[in-house]
Each structure stands twice: as C-alpha cells, then as structure tokens.
Design an enzyme around this catalytic site. Structure first.
Site, PDB file in Angstrom:
ATOM      1  N   ARG A  61      -0.646 -24.720  49.546  1.00 29.67           N
ATOM      2  CA  ARG A  61       0.196 -23.532  49.750  1.00 29.67           C
ATOM      3  C   ARG A  61       1.604 -23.897  50.201  1.00 29.67           C
ATOM      4  O   ARG A  61       2.519 -23.090  50.132  1.00 29.67           O
ATOM      5  CB  ARG A  61      -0.464 -22.551  50.729  1.00 29.67           C
ATOM      6  CG  ARG A  61       0.115 -21.148  50.597  1.00 29.67           C
ATOM      7  CD  ARG A  61      -0.523 -20.039  51.445  1.00 29.67           C
ATOM      8  NE  ARG A  61      -1.825 -20.342  51.950  1.00 29.67           N
ATOM      9  CZ  ARG A  61      -2.067 -20.830  53.178  1.00 29.67           C
ATOM     10  NH1 ARG A  61      -1.066 -21.057  54.003  1.00 29.67           N
ATOM     11  NH2 ARG A  61      -3.299 -21.079  53.554  1.00 29.67           N
ATOM     12  N   TYR A 114      16.555  -3.517  39.581  1.00 31.26           N
ATOM     13  CA  TYR A 114      15.181  -3.617  39.078  1.00 31.26           C
ATOM     14  C   TYR A 114      14.306  -2.648  39.866  1.00 31.26           C
ATOM     15  O   TYR A 114      14.305  -2.657  41.083  1.00 31.26           O
ATOM     16  CB  TYR A 114      14.686  -5.054  39.235  1.00 31.26           C
ATOM     17  CG  TYR A 114      13.349  -5.296  38.588  1.00 31.26           C
ATOM     18  CD1 TYR A 114      13.213  -5.295  37.205  1.00 31.26           C
ATOM     19  CD2 TYR A 114      12.216  -5.501  39.363  1.00 31.26           C
ATOM     20  CE1 TYR A 114      11.985  -5.509  36.609  1.00 31.26           C
ATOM     21  CE2 TYR A 114      10.978  -5.713  38.771  1.00 31.26           C
ATOM     22  CZ  TYR A 114      10.875  -5.716  37.391  1.00 31.26           C
ATOM     23  OH  TYR A 114       9.660  -5.919  36.798  1.00 31.26           O
ATOM     24  N   ASP A 186      20.719 -11.526  42.821  1.00 26.57           N
ATOM     25  CA  ASP A 186      19.646 -11.662  41.828  1.00 26.57           C
ATOM     26  C   ASP A 186      20.351 -11.963  40.507  1.00 26.57           C
ATOM     27  O   ASP A 186      20.917 -11.071  39.870  1.00 26.57           O
ATOM     28  CB  ASP A 186      18.826 -10.368  41.753  1.00 26.57           C
ATOM     29  CG  ASP A 186      17.713 -10.444  40.700  1.00 26.57           C
ATOM     30  OD1 ASP A 186      17.799 -11.295  39.797  1.00 26.57           O
ATOM     31  OD2 ASP A 186      16.779  -9.624  40.779  1.00 26.57           O
ATOM     32  N   LYS A 211      12.044 -14.759  33.187  1.00 27.69           N
ATOM     33  CA  LYS A 211      12.965 -14.380  32.121  1.00 27.69           C
ATOM     34  C   LYS A 211      13.597 -15.639  31.528  1.00 27.69           C
ATOM     35  O   LYS A 211      12.899 -16.461  30.975  1.00 27.69           O
ATOM     36  CB  LYS A 211      13.993 -13.383  32.670  1.00 27.69           C
ATOM     37  CG  LYS A 211      13.377 -12.283  33.574  1.00 27.69           C
ATOM     38  CD  LYS A 211      12.475 -11.318  32.849  1.00 27.69           C
ATOM     39  CE  LYS A 211      11.612 -10.474  33.778  1.00 27.69           C
ATOM     40  NZ  LYS A 211      12.317  -9.692  34.789  1.00 27.69           N
TER      41      LYS A 211
END
Ligand SMILES: *Cc1c(COP(=O)(O)O)cnc(C)c1O
Length: 395
Positions: A61, A114, A186, A211
């Site tokens: 992790r 978004y 972003d 993306k």
C-alpha cells in the site's frame, strides 16, 4: 541511476525518464512487481528502514518499484520534485483534498469542473467543515476577490471540461502567493506536453491518468506532482485511505507514457483541424476550442500552452433528436464518456454526464440539448473530418 536530466526534450523524457537502465537480466523494460509485501533479511534491516537510514519498499500500500518508475517519469515530464500515483483521477483529487484541507479552511474552485469533483466538494468536503466558493474560470480578478483569510487552496482544471476554459496560471499564482494559497491545477486536458503548470508557479498538478497520460482507453489511474514535502503529506494520506493503483495498472501507465509526446502531437493536430472544420460548417452554431481565435481564452491559451489537445466541444443547429441522429451516424468515434485515448470518443453531455441534472440546472451550466463533446483520437485527420461531414448530413 535513472536517466534524469531536465534539459532533454519531452519525447526523450517520455521514453527514458524514470526507467532504471540496469534491470534484472538486462531487460529493457521495467518489470511488473506483482508482490503485496517486501521482506527484510533481519531485524537490523527493519530498524535501519524505520529510522530512515535505508530507502526501500515495505508494504504494497506504500509503494512498489513499478510505481516508482512511473512517479519518476512523471516528475521529470512535469518538472516537479516528486509524484504519487492513485487508483483513479477521482482518488487523486479526493485524497489531495482530504490531506491538505483542514477543518475550517476555505477552498476556491471554478464552476466548469469535472462533475464528480464537484460532487465530492458538495457532498463530502462541506460536511467535513471546508468552506467553498465557486468562481467563473477566466477571471483572475474573480479569484482575487474570492480570497478570504482562511483560504487554503485554489483548485481548477485548465483547460476545463467541457468548455475548455484556460486559467491564467501565472497571474493566479501571483495573487495566491500573496495570501499563502496553494494553486492546484487539474491538468488532465493539457498534459505536460501542452502545459506545465508547475513551471508557471502552480504548487501541485493533478491528472486523471485515465485520459492522455495512459492514452489507450485501457486503465484508470490518477497522479499528483509537486514539491516533495507536500507530496509526502498526500502520500501518507494515501497510505491510510488506501486508493492505490495495482502494479499492472502502473505498468500500463508506464508503457502508455512512453508515447505521450508523439500521441499529443497527433491529438493537437486533429483537435485543431476538427475545430476549424466545424467552425465553418453551416449546421454548427458554436465551437469551443482554445486554439480558435473565437475562444474566450484564446489569448491566454496561446501564451501559456504549446498545444490545445484533442477535445472539441460544439453546439449543432438542431434539437435533441437531431443531435442524437448526428452522434448515432458517426462511424469512427465510439459513443462513450472519457477522452485522451487513441480511439476517438463522442458524447452528448445531455444524455451522458448530465442526464440526471434537472433541465434548469443544465441550462444554467450551458449544457444544451445539441451540445457535443468530441474527443479526437489519433486517427487520420481526413477520415475524422469526412466522418463528421457525413454525420452532419443527418441533421
Ligand atoms: C476523468 C476526469 C477526472 C476523473 O478521473 P478518473 O480517472 O475517471 O477518476 C478528473 N478530472 C478531469 C478533468 C477528468 O477528465
């Protein structure tokens, strides 16, 4: 060790940055480290690690050598000190917000955003005692006016979704720095090939690597890049919250990133050509693309960006039925949400991401029934335009 150099070009960085030249068996590529944990040879090694005398992996992790290669590659591409990976772009955003926004802080965000990011802010951040102000993109003055004494962060996309508004990052940073406000961009729609927000003074840059960064419509991932002391805080939060990418996903991202520069050249060229074609078409009412002189932020975009990406948003001179006829008649793009992959994708925001919005809400956001978002892939320009042409004949 790794091939670090800030002077080399982006295509060279995309291929070589972050990769260790010396691999097991002189392999060229970085392996997929498919392991959940990492063993210590004795207790002294454990103690040396705990006290920071050795730099190594501990538990899945907290990281894995496949992630590290991606993180280093991305840091060089963005021109930042350090990067961290997440399971998705949403995970990058939510972990960053939770790590860096204390109770009682104030966040400024832009309206064109978004929609899941917006939802997290409305449904969770406010409940966690964070105050939020929404401003229109495209005005540094609006940003300056929104700052209050407890403002901690300005979070915005640039370019935004779906109107591709471009935020004047150097101007916003100048204002933000006077008030100790962190600017988080972003940059999903830009990629480091088209814009490097950190070099314009932004404090953190975030991506939905789902993306362009991965680029093949085959994985979900998120990234955050910035100064080591800030990335450390977010990385520690990720270790607690647990939204980590698996090593196979990280490896796919590493592979996708190698072709980022050449893919972006193609997305940029296709975006510009499609936008110019659509703007001249009599059945098209309006086109939003930062590379067009008609776009409200064309001047800022030209100053700040090296290319304008593959997403073109436009409104057809028709109603919902006509828009549906148009989209259904296209043959090359897939009708799907998302963007940034080699395959072109097309969607009507009204039937896709904004379907459950009341019509009034949609209208307030400017999402009309005939608004189309076309995310150009890397197909041949002439084929994309011919396909749009035949599809528009159905309107
Ligand atoms: C897709 C997207 C996100 C969300 O990323 P996921 O990888 O889908 O979680 C965030 N911001 C922007 C601008 C996006 O396009």
């Amino acid at each position: 060790m790794s091939n670090q150099s800030s002077k080399r070009g982006e295509a060279t960085s995309a291929v070589h940055a972050g990769e260790l030249r010396q691999q097991e068996a002189n392999a060229i590529t970085t392996p997929i480290y498919q392991t959940s944990t990492f063993w210590f040879e004795n207790s002294q090694q454990v103690i040396d690690y705990q006290e920071g005398r050795t730099d190594r992996e501990e538990y899945g992790r907290y990281g894995n050598p496949t992630w590290r290669a991606v993180e280093r590659k991305l840091s060089e591409l963005e021109g930042g000190e350090e990067s961290v990976l997440f399971a998705s772009g949403m995970c990058a955003a939510t972990t960053t917000f939770m790590a860096l926004l204390p109770v009682g802080s104030h966040l400024i965000v832009t309206s064109d955003c978004y929609r899941r990011t917006r939802q997290f802010i409305d449904q969770f951040l406010k409940r966690m005692g964070v105050e939020v102000t929404v401003i229109e993109p495209g005005s540094t003055q609006a940003f300056a006016d929104a700052i209050v004494p407890n403002t901690t962060m300005f979070f915005t996309e640039s370019p935004t979704n779906p109107y591709l508004r471009v935020v004047d990052v150097p101007a916003c940073v100048e204002v933000a720095n006077k008030h100790g406000v962190k600017v988080v961009i972003d940059s999903t729609f830009a990629t480091p090939v088209n814009h490097r927000p950190l070099q314009d003074g932004a404090h953190l840059v975030l991506h939905s690597a789902t993306k362009y960064l991965s680029g093949h419509n085959d994985l979900l991932a998120g990234t955050l890049t910035g100064d080591s002391h800030v990335i450390d805080v977010v990385r520690k939060a990720l270790g607690v919250l647990g939204g980590i990418i698996d090593s196979h996903g990280a490896w796919l991202l590493l592979r996708g990133l190698k072709t980022l520069a050449i893919r972006m050249r193609s997305h940029n060229a296709n975006g510009q050509a499609v936008a110019e074609y659509l703007e001249k078409h009599p059945k098209v009412r309006k086109v939003w693309y930062p590379g067009l002189a008609s776009h409200p932020d064309h001047e800022v975009a030209t100053r700040q960006m090296l290319g304008f990406g593959g997403v073109v948003t436009f409104e057809i001179e028709t109603d919902l039925d006509g828009a549906i006829r148009f989209v259904d008649a296209t043959r090359i793009p897939y009708q799907a949400p998302s963007l940034g992959g080699v395959e072109s994708l097309i969607e009507l925001p009204v039937t896709m991401s904004f379907w459950d919005y009341p019509k009034k809400e949609r209208q307030k956001l400017g999402i009309t029934d005939s608004l189309v978002r076309f995310a150009c892939g890397i197909e041949d320009q002439n084929d994309l335009i011919a396909d749009l042409e035949q599809a528009l004949d159905n309107v």
